[in-house]
Scaffold this motif. Sequence first.
Motif, mmCIF file in Angstrom:
data_model
loop_
_atom_site.group_PDB
_atom_site.id
_atom_site.type_symbol
_atom_site.label_atom_id
_atom_site.label_comp_id
_atom_site.label_asym_id
_atom_site.label_seq_id
_atom_site.Cartn_x
_atom_site.Cartn_y
_atom_site.Cartn_z
ATOM 1 N N LYS A 58 0.859 -1.180 0.000
ATOM 2 C CA LYS A 58 0.000 0.000 0.000
ATOM 3 C C LYS A 58 0.895 1.230 0.000
ATOM 4 O O LYS A 58 1.952 1.238 0.634
ATOM 5 N N ALA A 59 0.466 2.270 -0.684
ATOM 6 C CA ALA A 59 1.246 3.503 -0.731
ATOM 7 C C ALA A 59 0.860 4.406 0.436
ATOM 8 O O ALA A 59 -0.311 4.486 0.813
ATOM 9 N N THR A 60 1.849 5.085 1.000
ATOM 10 C CA THR A 60 1.585 6.059 2.054
ATOM 11 C C THR A 60 1.355 7.420 1.413
ATOM 12 O O THR A 60 1.479 7.578 0.194
ATOM 13 N N GLY A 61 1.053 8.395 2.225
ATOM 14 C CA GLY A 61 0.817 9.738 1.708
ATOM 15 C C GLY A 61 2.046 10.361 1.088
ATOM 16 O O GLY A 61 1.947 11.176 0.171
ATOM 17 N N THR A 62 3.219 9.988 1.583
ATOM 18 C CA THR A 62 4.462 10.555 1.059
ATOM 19 C C THR A 62 5.018 9.762 -0.116
ATOM 20 O O THR A 62 6.062 10.107 -0.651
ATOM 21 N N GLY A 63 4.343 8.657 -0.486
ATOM 22 C CA GLY A 63 4.778 7.885 -1.642
ATOM 23 C C GLY A 63 5.596 6.654 -1.317
ATOM 24 O O GLY A 63 5.997 5.928 -2.222
ATOM 25 N N LEU B 260 6.186 2.808 0.169
ATOM 26 C CA LEU B 260 5.368 1.604 0.079
ATOM 27 C C LEU B 260 5.434 0.835 1.388
ATOM 28 O O LEU B 260 6.514 0.480 1.860
ATOM 29 N N LYS B 261 4.261 0.574 1.968
ATOM 30 C CA LYS B 261 4.170 -0.229 3.181
ATOM 31 C C LYS B 261 4.065 -1.692 2.791
ATOM 32 O O LYS B 261 3.486 -2.032 1.765
ATOM 33 N N ARG B 262 4.603 -2.559 3.646
ATOM 34 C CA ARG B 262 4.547 -3.994 3.395
ATOM 35 C C ARG B 262 4.371 -4.720 4.714
ATOM 36 O O ARG B 262 4.666 -4.175 5.778
ATOM 37 N N GLY B 263 3.888 -5.946 4.629
ATOM 38 C CA GLY B 263 3.814 -6.792 5.806
ATOM 39 C C GLY B 263 5.111 -7.561 5.967
ATOM 40 O O GLY B 263 5.925 -7.611 5.051
ATOM 41 N N LYS B 264 5.298 -8.153 7.124
ATOM 42 C CA LYS B 264 6.520 -8.913 7.365
ATOM 43 C C LYS B 264 6.274 -10.405 7.190
ATOM 44 O O LYS B 264 5.165 -10.899 7.398
ATOM 45 N N ALA B 265 7.321 -11.113 6.830
ATOM 46 C CA ALA B 265 7.250 -12.555 6.619
ATOM 47 C C ALA B 265 7.531 -13.295 7.928
ATOM 48 O O ALA B 265 7.758 -12.674 8.967
ATOM 49 N N PHE B 266 7.518 -14.612 7.876
ATOM 50 C CA PHE B 266 7.845 -15.504 9.000
ATOM 51 C C PHE B 266 6.809 -15.436 10.121
ATOM 52 O O PHE B 266 7.134 -15.609 11.284
ATOM 53 N N THR C 199 9.822 -11.641 19.317
ATOM 54 C CA THR C 199 9.960 -11.750 17.863
ATOM 55 C C THR C 199 8.603 -11.703 17.183
ATOM 56 O O THR C 199 8.410 -10.985 16.202
ATOM 57 N N LYS C 200 7.653 -12.462 17.720
ATOM 58 C CA LYS C 200 6.315 -12.496 17.126
ATOM 59 C C LYS C 200 5.636 -11.134 17.223
ATOM 60 O O LYS C 200 4.933 -10.714 16.302
ATOM 61 N N ARG C 201 5.853 -10.448 18.328
ATOM 62 C CA ARG C 201 5.270 -9.109 18.501
ATOM 63 C C ARG C 201 5.850 -8.133 17.480
ATOM 64 O O ARG C 201 5.125 -7.328 16.887
ATOM 65 N N ASN C 202 7.152 -8.207 17.253
ATOM 66 C CA ASN C 202 7.783 -7.304 16.289
ATOM 67 C C ASN C 202 7.385 -7.631 14.854
ATOM 68 O O ASN C 202 7.382 -6.740 13.997
ATOM 69 N N LEU C 203 7.046 -8.887 14.588
ATOM 70 C CA LEU C 203 6.614 -9.262 13.242
ATOM 71 C C LEU C 203 5.216 -8.747 12.925
ATOM 72 O O LEU C 203 4.828 -8.691 11.766
ATOM 73 N N ARG C 204 4.447 -8.382 13.950
ATOM 74 C CA ARG C 204 3.115 -7.829 13.718
ATOM 75 C C ARG C 204 3.183 -6.464 13.045
ATOM 76 O O ARG C 204 2.299 -6.090 12.297
ATOM 77 N N LYS C 205 4.218 -5.721 13.360
ATOM 78 C CA LYS C 205 4.354 -4.376 12.811
ATOM 79 C C LYS C 205 4.726 -4.459 11.332
ATOM 80 O O LYS C 205 5.441 -5.354 10.915
ATOM 81 N N GLY C 206 4.247 -3.508 10.574
ATOM 82 C CA GLY C 206 4.583 -3.470 9.160
ATOM 83 C C GLY C 206 5.965 -2.906 8.938
ATOM 84 O O GLY C 206 6.624 -2.428 9.864
ATOM 85 N N GLY C 207 6.402 -2.956 7.708
ATOM 86 C CA GLY C 207 7.687 -2.380 7.342
ATOM 87 C C GLY C 207 7.519 -1.558 6.080
ATOM 88 O O GLY C 207 6.406 -1.399 5.565
#
Length: 65
Positions: free
Chosen positions: A15-20, A22-28, A40-48
Amino acid sequence: MPKMKTKKAAAKRFKATGTGKLKRGKAFRSHILTKKSTKTKRNLRKGGYVSETQEKTMKTLLPYL
């Protein structure tokens, strides 16, 4: 020149943010979670964000995003 087609697999994952950026989800995060720590699992919840080196590639996959 014909329109460029959007790669639908990529469109579903980014997904694109307002500034252009690209947001993505994390693997694993889908299975085999018992051996991963809670932190580790908690940090994987956050997007990148997509790295700057991959931005050009993503623009070709998602021309209208």
